[in-house]
Scaffold this motif. Structure first.
Motif, PDB file in Angstrom:
ATOM      1  N   GLY A   1      -1.457  -9.649  10.164  1.00 24.98           N
ATOM      2  CA  GLY A   1      -2.531  -8.876  10.675  1.00 24.98           C
ATOM      3  C   GLY A   1      -2.540  -7.435  10.007  1.00 24.98           C
ATOM      4  O   GLY A   1      -1.587  -7.183   9.415  1.00 24.98           O
ATOM      5  N   ILE A   2      -3.743  -6.727   9.931  1.00 24.64           N
ATOM      6  CA  ILE A   2      -3.839  -5.428   9.457  1.00 24.64           C
ATOM      7  C   ILE A   2      -4.949  -4.772  10.166  1.00 24.64           C
ATOM      8  O   ILE A   2      -5.965  -5.448  10.433  1.00 24.64           O
ATOM      9  N   THR A   3      -4.865  -3.545  10.707  1.00 25.24           N
ATOM     10  CA  THR A   3      -5.626  -2.854  11.559  1.00 25.24           C
ATOM     11  C   THR A   3      -6.911  -2.194  10.693  1.00 25.24           C
ATOM     12  O   THR A   3      -6.820  -2.049   9.502  1.00 25.24           O
ATOM     13  N   THR A   4      -7.916  -1.957  11.292  1.00 23.09           N
ATOM     14  CA  THR A   4      -8.950  -1.180  10.558  1.00 23.09           C
ATOM     15  C   THR A   4      -8.419   0.098   9.900  1.00 23.09           C
ATOM     16  O   THR A   4      -9.000   0.419   8.797  1.00 23.09           O
ATOM     17  N   PHE A   5      -7.722   0.993  10.745  1.00 16.53           N
ATOM     18  CA  PHE A   5      -7.044   2.075  10.120  1.00 16.53           C
ATOM     19  C   PHE A   5      -6.174   2.101   8.928  1.00 16.53           C
ATOM     20  O   PHE A   5      -6.267   3.005   7.856  1.00 16.53           O
ATOM     21  N   GLN A   6      -5.515   0.783   8.888  1.00 13.72           N
ATOM     22  CA  GLN A   6      -4.610   0.581   7.904  1.00 13.72           C
ATOM     23  C   GLN A   6      -5.651   0.132   6.626  1.00 13.72           C
ATOM     24  O   GLN A   6      -5.303   0.514   5.277  1.00 13.72           O
ATOM     25  N   VAL A   7      -6.550  -0.364   6.755  1.00 12.89           N
ATOM     26  CA  VAL A   7      -7.346  -0.955   5.848  1.00 12.89           C
ATOM     27  C   VAL A   7      -8.097   0.459   5.188  1.00 12.89           C
ATOM     28  O   VAL A   7      -8.288   0.722   3.988  1.00 12.89           O
ATOM     29  N   MET A   8      -8.520   1.209   6.035  1.00 13.10           N
ATOM     30  CA  MET A   8      -9.137   2.357   5.531  1.00 13.10           C
ATOM     31  C   MET A   8      -7.988   3.277   4.764  1.00 13.10           C
ATOM     32  O   MET A   8      -8.392   3.898   3.607  1.00 13.10           O
ATOM     33  N   GLY A   9      -6.840   3.430   5.091  1.00 10.53           N
ATOM     34  CA  GLY A   9      -5.703   4.125   4.490  1.00 10.53           C
ATOM     35  C   GLY A   9      -5.538   3.397   3.121  1.00 10.53           C
ATOM     36  O   GLY A   9      -5.305   4.195   2.228  1.00 10.53           O
ATOM     37  N   GLY A  10      -5.506   2.109   2.995  1.00  7.96           N
ATOM     38  CA  GLY A  10      -5.298   1.321   1.677  1.00  7.96           C
ATOM     39  C   GLY A  10      -6.255   1.618   0.820  1.00  7.96           C
ATOM     40  O   GLY A  10      -6.181   2.092  -0.435  1.00  7.96           O
ATOM     41  N   LEU A  11      -7.701   1.815   1.308  1.00  3.65           N
ATOM     42  CA  LEU A  11      -8.806   2.113   0.361  1.00  3.65           C
ATOM     43  C   LEU A  11      -8.544   3.446  -0.148  1.00  3.65           C
ATOM     44  O   LEU A  11      -8.992   3.805  -1.247  1.00  3.65           O
ATOM     45  N   LEU A  12      -8.185   4.464   0.812  1.00  3.53           N
ATOM     46  CA  LEU A  12      -8.068   5.768   0.153  1.00  3.53           C
ATOM     47  C   LEU A  12      -6.900   5.845  -0.931  1.00  3.53           C
ATOM     48  O   LEU A  12      -7.152   6.528  -1.687  1.00  3.53           O
ATOM     49  N   ILE A  13      -5.857   5.177  -0.619  1.00  9.49           N
ATOM     50  CA  ILE A  13      -4.712   5.396  -1.515  1.00  9.49           C
ATOM     51  C   ILE A  13      -5.172   4.839  -2.896  1.00  9.49           C
ATOM     52  O   ILE A  13      -4.883   5.486  -4.018  1.00  9.49           O
ATOM     53  N   LEU A  14      -5.530   3.332  -2.698  1.00  6.94           N
ATOM     54  CA  LEU A  14      -5.867   2.779  -4.033  1.00  6.94           C
ATOM     55  C   LEU A  14      -7.292   3.390  -4.740  1.00  6.94           C
ATOM     56  O   LEU A  14      -7.286   3.596  -5.923  1.00  6.94           O
ATOM     57  N   PHE A  24      -7.632  16.950  -5.288  1.00  5.83           N
ATOM     58  CA  PHE A  24      -8.654  16.356  -4.701  1.00  5.83           C
ATOM     59  C   PHE A  24      -7.869  14.985  -4.152  1.00  5.83           C
ATOM     60  O   PHE A  24      -7.833  14.376  -2.955  1.00  5.83           O
ATOM     61  N   CYS A  25      -7.612  14.221  -5.178  1.00  2.00           N
ATOM     62  CA  CYS A  25      -7.207  12.751  -5.135  1.00  2.00           C
ATOM     63  C   CYS A  25      -5.676  12.699  -4.374  1.00  2.00           C
ATOM     64  O   CYS A  25      -5.446  11.890  -3.705  1.00  2.00           O
ATOM     65  N   PHE A  26      -5.090  13.855  -4.780  1.00  2.00           N
ATOM     66  CA  PHE A  26      -3.688  13.856  -3.945  1.00  2.00           C
ATOM     67  C   PHE A  26      -3.867  13.859  -2.363  1.00  2.00           C
ATOM     68  O   PHE A  26      -3.172  13.294  -1.645  1.00  2.00           O
ATOM     69  N   PHE A  27      -4.734  14.957  -2.019  1.00  2.00           N
ATOM     70  CA  PHE A  27      -5.015  14.851  -0.485  1.00  2.00           C
ATOM     71  C   PHE A  27      -5.572  13.960   0.159  1.00  2.00           C
ATOM     72  O   PHE A  27      -5.338  13.432   1.166  1.00  2.00           O
ATOM     73  N   MET A  28      -6.674  13.257  -0.602  1.00  2.00           N
ATOM     74  CA  MET A  28      -7.382  11.958  -0.293  1.00  2.00           C
ATOM     75  C   MET A  28      -6.219  10.859  -0.304  1.00  2.00           C
ATOM     76  O   MET A  28      -6.293  10.015   0.952  1.00  2.00           O
ATOM     77  N   SER A  29      -5.473  10.688  -0.929  1.00  2.00           N
ATOM     78  CA  SER A  29      -4.419   9.642  -1.128  1.00  2.00           C
ATOM     79  C   SER A  29      -3.406   9.818   0.114  1.00  2.00           C
ATOM     80  O   SER A  29      -2.978   8.774   0.774  1.00  2.00           O
ATOM     81  N   THR A  30      -2.850  10.912   0.048  1.00  2.00           N
ATOM     82  CA  THR A  30      -2.018  11.261   1.279  1.00  2.00           C
ATOM     83  C   THR A  30      -2.716  11.202   2.652  1.00  2.00           C
ATOM     84  O   THR A  30      -1.956  10.742   3.570  1.00  2.00           O
ATOM     85  N   ALA A  31      -3.957  11.294   2.645  1.00  2.00           N
ATOM     86  CA  ALA A  31      -4.646  11.109   3.926  1.00  2.00           C
ATOM     87  C   ALA A  31      -4.437   9.486   4.344  1.00  2.00           C
ATOM     88  O   ALA A  31      -4.271   9.274   5.473  1.00  2.00           O
ATOM     89  N   GLY A  32      -4.565   8.730   3.175  1.00  2.00           N
ATOM     90  CA  GLY A  32      -4.658   7.553   3.509  1.00  2.00           C
ATOM     91  C   GLY A  32      -3.137   7.022   3.713  1.00  2.00           C
ATOM     92  O   GLY A  32      -3.008   5.976   4.629  1.00  2.00           O
ATOM     93  N   LEU A  71       0.700  -1.139   0.060  1.00  2.00           N
ATOM     94  CA  LEU A  71       0.082  -0.019  -0.042  1.00  2.00           C
ATOM     95  C   LEU A  71       0.742   1.234   0.207  1.00  2.00           C
ATOM     96  O   LEU A  71       0.670   2.138  -0.612  1.00  2.00           O
ATOM     97  N   ALA A  72       1.833   1.346   0.819  1.00  2.00           N
ATOM     98  CA  ALA A  72       2.760   2.393   0.760  1.00  2.00           C
ATOM     99  C   ALA A  72       3.604   2.584  -0.548  1.00  2.00           C
ATOM    100  O   ALA A  72       3.589   3.583  -1.141  1.00  2.00           O
ATOM    101  N   TYR A  73       3.816   1.326  -1.336  1.00  2.00           N
ATOM    102  CA  TYR A  73       4.307   1.282  -2.516  1.00  2.00           C
ATOM    103  C   TYR A  73       3.525   1.946  -3.585  1.00  2.00           C
ATOM    104  O   TYR A  73       4.141   2.510  -4.439  1.00  2.00           O
ATOM    105  N   TYR A  74       2.264   1.901  -3.577  1.00  2.00           N
ATOM    106  CA  TYR A  74       1.202   2.178  -4.423  1.00  2.00           C
ATOM    107  C   TYR A  74       0.703   3.663  -4.478  1.00  2.00           C
ATOM    108  O   TYR A  74       0.139   4.294  -4.943  1.00  2.00           O
ATOM    109  N   PHE A  75       1.721   4.461  -3.445  1.00  2.00           N
ATOM    110  CA  PHE A  75       1.795   5.984  -3.536  1.00  2.00           C
ATOM    111  C   PHE A  75       2.419   6.387  -4.719  1.00  2.00           C
ATOM    112  O   PHE A  75       2.298   7.853  -4.870  1.00  2.00           O
ATOM    113  N   ALA A  76       3.398   5.775  -5.357  1.00  2.00           N
ATOM    114  CA  ALA A  76       4.069   6.233  -6.552  1.00  2.00           C
ATOM    115  C   ALA A  76       3.145   7.001  -7.676  1.00  2.00           C
ATOM    116  O   ALA A  76       3.778   7.900  -8.034  1.00  2.00           O
TER     117      ALA A  76
END
Length: 296
Positions: free
Chosen positions: A261-274, A121-129, A94-99
């Motif tokens: 394991g993966i936390t709920t916040f990490q799932v939310m962050g991944g959804l925002l990035i992708l 808008f997409c930049f700020f939302m992906s950064t939030a993720g 998920l961090a890698y797909y910030f490219a």
């Protein structure tokens, strides 16, 4: 084989790379080197069998960019493989797909490309993720989550560098460009490994060797050929959409197969990035495009 099928096979295979990397007991730099060597030899034999010869005269015109992009590619692999060692496959991926986000922002300065409201808008939302992923602790006590996520982000920066450098390569394309970049990566990684930790290939067992050969031949040589051969037959938007098979498969591998394991916040962050990176790459219809005026 249909072009979309070839692309889907390649993207699915890319999503399983970490599973094989984790079974190769070698330093990340050596894995990257041997991956490049195996892939370069395989592609060279494939091109020779097809009667396609590398045009070195054309390659000379882009030699500096090929060398730099190959160097960035090699260290991109090192950072990504190290990320797998320090955090879960899901978080590293998920961090890698910030490219793509990095490419979008840097392109505004290097190539004077204008940003639209949608892109900002997409930049700020992906950064939030990304912040959600970096700001939450991993569930495994043994994993240095923050370091792993940071290495994944470093790999994203290097991958973005490869993409940006490739925009300047005009005389070599497709598989030949990839072959030249693999050779450049080899030229860069050999002296780096020699002066750092040295070579340990002789210590590799049969299981590790089998995983290394699969990584080099299948995941790199074959899948790169499938990927590049499909690009001319599939639209850019379809490529963008199908490319997200890679992170989805990686996440499923992490959670379902390796039980990481993966936390709920990490799932939310991944959804925002992708989600917002994909939304940025999907072209709107003409009516929406006209209303989406540029900002910069």
């Amino acid at each position: 084989m249909h072009a979309k099928t070839r692309l889907l096979i390649a993207m699915t295979a890319f999503g399983t790379i970490a599973l094989f990397v984790k079974n190769i007991p070698l330093p990340s730099a050596e894995i990257a080197l041997y991956r490049a060597v195996i892939a370069a030899v395989s592609i060279f034999l494939y091109q020779s069998f097809r009667g396609n010869r590398l045009n070195l005269a054309k390659a000379k015109k882009d030699s500096l960019l090929l060398l730099l992009s190959g160097c960035a590619m090699g260290f991109n692999w090192i950072f990504l493989f190290e990320a797998y060692r320090h955090t879960t496959i899901a978080i590293a991926t998920l961090a890698y797909y910030f490219a793509p986000v990095i490419v979008m922002i840097v392109s505004t300065f290097l190539f004077k490309e204008r940003l639209t409201k949608k892109q900002v808008f997409c930049f700020f939302m992906s950064t939030a993720g990304l912040i959600l992923i970096l700001g939450t602790k991993g569930t495994e006590a043994s994993a240095n989550h923050l370091l792993g996520a940071g290495l994944g982000l470093g790999a994203a920066v290097l991958y973005a560098t490869v993409i940006l450098l490739n925009k300047g390569i005009k005389n070599v394309s497709g598989i030949d460009r990839t072959l030249m970049q693999f050779l450049s990566a080899i030229m860069t990684l050999i002296p780096y490994i020699a002066v750092s930790r040295g070579f340990h290939l002789g210590q590799l067992g049969m299981t590790g060797l089998a995983n290394l050969l699969i990584l080099g031949i299948f995941h790199t040589a074959i899948c790169y050929c499938l990927f590049f051969s499909s690009l001319t037959e599939v639209s850019g938007q379809q490529v963008a959409i199908l490319s997200y098979t890679d992170p989805l498969v990686a996440i499923l591998t992490s959670v379902l197969i390796l039980k990481e394991g993966i936390t709920t916040f990490q799932v939310m962050g991944g959804l925002l990035i992708l989600g917002f990176t994909l939304y940025n790459e999907v072209q709107p219809n003409k009516k929406i495009a006209e209303a989406n005026e540029t900002l910069l």
